[in-house]
Design a protein around this motif. Structure first.
Motif, PDB file in Angstrom:
ATOM      1  N   GLY A  25       4.623  -0.709  83.311  1.00 47.47           N
ATOM      2  CA  GLY A  25       5.301  -0.880  82.030  1.00 47.47           C
ATOM      3  C   GLY A  25       5.862   0.393  81.436  1.00 47.47           C
ATOM      4  N   VAL A  26       5.216   1.524  81.728  1.00 45.46           N
ATOM      5  CA  VAL A  26       5.686   2.787  81.161  1.00 45.46           C
ATOM      6  C   VAL A  26       7.124   3.089  81.589  1.00 45.46           C
ATOM      7  CG1 VAL A  26       4.798   4.243  83.028  1.00 45.46           C
ATOM      8  CG2 VAL A  26       5.063   5.208  80.744  1.00 45.46           C
ATOM      9  N   ILE A  27       7.513   2.622  82.786  1.00 46.29           N
ATOM     10  CA  ILE A  27       8.904   2.770  83.249  1.00 46.29           C
ATOM     11  C   ILE A  27       9.700   1.491  83.000  1.00 46.29           C
ATOM     12  CG2 ILE A  27      10.387   3.153  85.249  1.00 46.29           C
ATOM     13  CD1 ILE A  27       8.964   5.645  84.364  1.00 46.29           C
ATOM     14  N   GLN A  28       9.143   0.356  83.454  1.00 45.32           N
ATOM     15  CA  GLN A  28       9.853  -0.928  83.353  1.00 45.32           C
ATOM     16  C   GLN A  28      10.218  -1.265  81.909  1.00 45.32           C
ATOM     17  OE1 GLN A  28       7.585  -3.766  82.169  1.00 45.32           O
ATOM     18  NE2 GLN A  28       9.482  -4.830  81.687  1.00 45.32           N
ATOM     19  N   ASP A  29       9.261  -1.166  81.001  1.00 39.92           N
ATOM     20  CA  ASP A  29       9.507  -1.560  79.618  1.00 39.92           C
ATOM     21  C   ASP A  29      10.475  -0.598  78.931  1.00 39.92           C
ATOM     22  OD1 ASP A  29       9.170  -3.258  77.423  1.00 39.92           O
ATOM     23  OD2 ASP A  29       7.639  -1.962  76.566  1.00 39.92           O
ATOM     24  N   SER A  30      10.390   0.685  79.275  1.00 40.13           N
ATOM     25  CA  SER A  30      11.292   1.681  78.684  1.00 40.13           C
ATOM     26  C   SER A  30      12.733   1.412  79.083  1.00 40.13           C
ATOM     27  CB  SER A  30      10.880   3.092  79.115  1.00 40.13           C
ATOM     28  OG  SER A  30       9.597   3.419  78.632  1.00 40.13           O
ATOM     29  N   CYS A  31      12.963   1.193  80.383  1.00 43.80           N
ATOM     30  CA  CYS A  31      14.324   0.925  80.869  1.00 43.80           C
ATOM     31  C   CYS A  31      14.825  -0.421  80.353  1.00 43.80           C
ATOM     32  CB  CYS A  31      14.351   0.938  82.396  1.00 43.80           C
ATOM     33  SG  CYS A  31      14.047   2.562  83.109  1.00 43.80           S
ATOM     34  N   GLU A  32      13.941  -1.412  80.323  1.00 44.46           N
ATOM     35  CA  GLU A  32      14.311  -2.742  79.835  1.00 44.46           C
ATOM     36  C   GLU A  32      14.767  -2.672  78.383  1.00 44.46           C
ATOM     37  OE1 GLU A  32      11.755  -6.613  78.584  1.00 44.46           O
ATOM     38  OE2 GLU A  32      11.490  -5.980  80.671  1.00 44.46           O
ATOM     39  N   THR A  33      14.006  -1.970  77.540  1.00 46.15           N
ATOM     40  CA  THR A  33      14.359  -1.858  76.124  1.00 46.15           C
ATOM     41  C   THR A  33      15.653  -1.089  75.929  1.00 46.15           C
ATOM     42  OG1 THR A  33      11.991  -1.840  75.609  1.00 46.15           O
ATOM     43  CG2 THR A  33      13.484  -1.236  73.843  1.00 46.15           C
ATOM     44  N   ALA A  34      15.836  -0.030  76.710  1.00 50.32           N
ATOM     45  CA  ALA A  34      17.070   0.762  76.605  1.00 50.32           C
ATOM     46  C   ALA A  34      18.298  -0.094  76.923  1.00 50.32           C
ATOM     47  CB  ALA A  34      17.007   1.967  77.538  1.00 50.32           C
ATOM     48  N   LEU A  35      18.206  -0.922  77.974  1.00 50.91           N
ATOM     49  CA  LEU A  35      19.321  -1.801  78.343  1.00 50.91           C
ATOM     50  C   LEU A  35      19.548  -2.867  77.280  1.00 50.91           C
ATOM     51  CD1 LEU A  35      21.438  -2.886  80.320  1.00 50.91           C
ATOM     52  CD2 LEU A  35      19.597  -4.149  81.481  1.00 50.91           C
ATOM     53  N   ASN A  36      18.465  -3.517  76.855  1.00 57.05           N
ATOM     54  CA  ASN A  36      18.585  -4.577  75.858  1.00 57.05           C
ATOM     55  C   ASN A  36      19.217  -4.068  74.568  1.00 57.05           C
ATOM     56  OD1 ASN A  36      17.279  -6.317  77.615  1.00 57.05           O
ATOM     57  ND2 ASN A  36      15.285  -6.118  76.637  1.00 57.05           N
ATOM     58  N   SER A  37      18.667  -2.988  74.041  1.00 57.80           N
ATOM     59  CA  SER A  37      19.067  -2.518  72.716  1.00 57.80           C
ATOM     60  C   SER A  37      20.467  -1.914  72.717  1.00 57.80           C
ATOM     61  CB  SER A  37      18.050  -1.496  72.198  1.00 57.80           C
ATOM     62  OG  SER A  37      18.224  -1.263  70.823  1.00 57.80           O
ATOM     63  N   SER A  38      20.790  -1.129  73.741  1.00 58.72           N
ATOM     64  CA  SER A  38      22.126  -0.512  73.776  1.00 58.72           C
ATOM     65  C   SER A  38      23.222  -1.555  73.933  1.00 58.72           C
ATOM     66  CB  SER A  38      22.207   0.520  74.908  1.00 58.72           C
ATOM     67  OG  SER A  38      22.021  -0.091  76.172  1.00 58.72           O
ATOM     68  N   SER A  39      22.927  -2.656  74.646  1.00 55.48           N
ATOM     69  CA  SER A  39      23.951  -3.691  74.828  1.00 55.48           C
ATOM     70  C   SER A  39      24.176  -4.502  73.553  1.00 55.48           C
ATOM     71  CB  SER A  39      23.584  -4.617  75.998  1.00 55.48           C
ATOM     72  OG  SER A  39      22.367  -5.276  75.763  1.00 55.48           O
ATOM     73  N   ASP A  40      23.225  -4.459  72.599  1.00 54.11           N
ATOM     74  CA  ASP A  40      23.461  -5.112  71.306  1.00 54.11           C
ATOM     75  C   ASP A  40      24.674  -4.483  70.619  1.00 54.11           C
ATOM     76  OD1 ASP A  40      21.181  -6.559  71.818  1.00 54.11           O
ATOM     77  OD2 ASP A  40      19.904  -5.441  70.437  1.00 54.11           O
ATOM     78  N   VAL A  41      24.701  -3.146  70.593  1.00 54.66           N
ATOM     79  CA  VAL A  41      25.836  -2.435  69.991  1.00 54.66           C
ATOM     80  C   VAL A  41      27.088  -2.633  70.840  1.00 54.66           C
ATOM     81  CG1 VAL A  41      26.723  -0.200  69.231  1.00 54.66           C
ATOM     82  CG2 VAL A  41      24.286  -0.690  69.032  1.00 54.66           C
ATOM     83  N   LEU A  42      26.926  -2.547  72.156  1.00 53.78           N
ATOM     84  CA  LEU A  42      28.067  -2.652  73.065  1.00 53.78           C
ATOM     85  C   LEU A  42      28.804  -3.972  72.882  1.00 53.78           C
ATOM     86  CD1 LEU A  42      29.627  -1.429  75.481  1.00 53.78           C
ATOM     87  CD2 LEU A  42      28.061  -2.690  76.978  1.00 53.78           C
ATOM     88  N   PHE A  43      28.073  -5.077  72.867  1.00 51.89           N
ATOM     89  CA  PHE A  43      28.710  -6.386  72.764  1.00 51.89           C
ATOM     90  C   PHE A  43      29.243  -6.658  71.356  1.00 51.89           C
ATOM     91  CE2 PHE A  43      25.954  -7.858  76.551  1.00 51.89           C
ATOM     92  CZ  PHE A  43      26.931  -7.424  77.438  1.00 51.89           C
TER      93      PHE A  43
END
Length: 413
Positions: free
Chosen positions: A372-390
């Motif tokens: 989770g220390v890697i998976q959750d960090s990358c997952e959150t970064a993708l999820n949250s940044s795409s909110d602004v992107l879209f």
């Protein structure tokens, strides 16, 4: 000292965050493990963001709807479509990658005491009940669907209020936005503490046995962030997507990576939308909603770990079942925030497609917590940044259709 403080504040936020990361790494490698007090900076920073985000969402959405003029259109339909497309394509990418680079797991016990949802219906039911949650309870528990629902209802009720009431709402909204700005300026110190805590704990050393699995997960998320999402943006805007894509990854993705919380990143994303000059009536709703249902990273996690389980057990997967997994991963991901444990506890639900016993599926959840220390960090970064992107993509696409020049704003915090 004063000159140093002035120079520090003049430096862009991204540069200050990079300095915070470097300092955090150095402190973790040089200071004895007993000096855990440094990690408190990270906890305080995430706590402050999580504390201010629900109030920010409530007042900004309430004010935006109360002053919204009838006939003025928002881009919410386009944004919801982008959220759905992005999440589904993330599941498709994860399934294809899992077929191309199959992974097996060494399953061990570790999460059997958790209770995953029994089906999609339970996930959707949970989300629907979150919509009608008590408003105080929604604020206390950071239930953003409930907060959004009450903000919309109260905003509609206040549309016919006198101007002084609307001005008061605007003043509250501006004041909370100012508080958010103060908190965000503390990001370098908070991220320093988060980096120190991540390295100081034994989490990183435990990742060696799952290197291949982590590479598949991170590779899929990078492919979505740097190939799939830019392609979506280009189709909608017909412009070079990479300036906006790289900007949101830098400005939003970095903080999301270290806070590992889409909710905590809501204030950051709203600030970026404001600097981009986007329509507040739209982003006031799309950003908190995206933090709840726009979960491309979660779709990747669910699909990859499910197929890793299937490979481990030697189960054959046909095309139709793989396609169904893409749909289930996307729908489950959209409901991930309604389930304690997020995307990981939805893995047993996806495993049911292949008849995987629940006790084995829960062992896979245990693996998910380890990485989770890697998976959750990358997952959150993708999820949250795409909110602004879209959100930005929908507005730029609207500008293109109406023949207006696309707003070009250089975000340099």
């Amino acid at each position: 000292m004063k000159n140093l403080f002035v120079k520090w504040n003049k430096m862009s936020l991204v540069k200050r965050i990079v300095i915070g990361i470097i300092v955090g790494v150095i402190l973790a490698l040089t200071i004895p493990s007993g000096a855990s007090w440094i990690s408190i900076f990270g906890s305080l920073f995430v706590g402050a963001l999580k504390a201010v985000a629900p109030i920010l969402v409530l007042f900004i959405v309430m004010h935006a709807i109360a002053v919204h003029k009838s006939g003025k259109k928002t881009n919410m339909k386009s944004i919801l479509g982008l959220y759905a497309i992005g999440t589904f394509l993330a599941g498709v990418v994860a399934v294809i990658a899992s077929f191309m680079f199959p992974v097996t797991l060494s399953l061990t016990a570790g999460a059997e005491d958790l209770s995953p949802p029994e089906g999609i219906a339970e996930v959707i039911e949970k989300l629907l009940f979150n919509l009608v949650s008590n408003p105080i309870d929604a604020l206390v528990n950071a239930n953003y669907l409930g907060i959004l629902m009450w903000a919309v209802v109260l905003g509609l009720a206040l549309k016919k209020a006198n101007q002084s009431t609307k001005d008061m709402l605007g003043n509250f909204s501006d004041a909370i936005t100012k508080v958010v700005q103060w908190v965000i300026n503390l990001a370098p110190f908070g991220i320093m503490g988060l980096v120190f805590d991540a390295i100081e704990t034994s989490g990183l050393s435990a990742l060696k046995d799952y290197g291949r699995l982590i590479l598949i997960l991170v590779g899929c998320m990078l492919f979505i962030a740097l190939v799939v999402n830019p392609l979506i943006v280009f189709i909608y805007t017909r412009k070079n997507p990479y300036p906006i894509v790289l900007m949101v990854l830098r400005e939003s993705g970095i903080t999301a990576f270290f806070t590992r919380s889409s909710a905590a990143n809501i204030p950051v994303n709203m600030k970026i939308c404001e600097k981009l000059g986007l329509d507040e009536d739209t982003y006031a709703v799309s950003i908190p909603l995206g933090a709840t249902i726009n979960m491309a990273g979660a779709a990747v996690t669910i699909a990859v770990l499910t197929l890793a389980t299937v490979n481990t057990l030697g189960i054959e997967v046909d095309f139709m079942t793989a396609l169904m997994l893409c749909v289930v991963a996307a729908v489950s991901a959209a409901g991930a925030s309604g389930v304690a444990g997020g995307s990981l506890l939805l893995i047993p639900l996806a495993c049911n497609l292949f008849g995987v016993p629940n006790d084995i599926a829960m062992q896979v959840v245990g693996v998910g917590f380890i990485i989770g220390v890697i998976q959750d960090s990358c997952e959150t970064a993708l999820n949250s940044s795409s909110d602004v992107l879209f959100t930005a993509t929908a507005e730029y696409a609207k500008d293109r259709k109406e023949g207006r020049a696309t707003k070009v704003v250089s975000v340099n915090s």
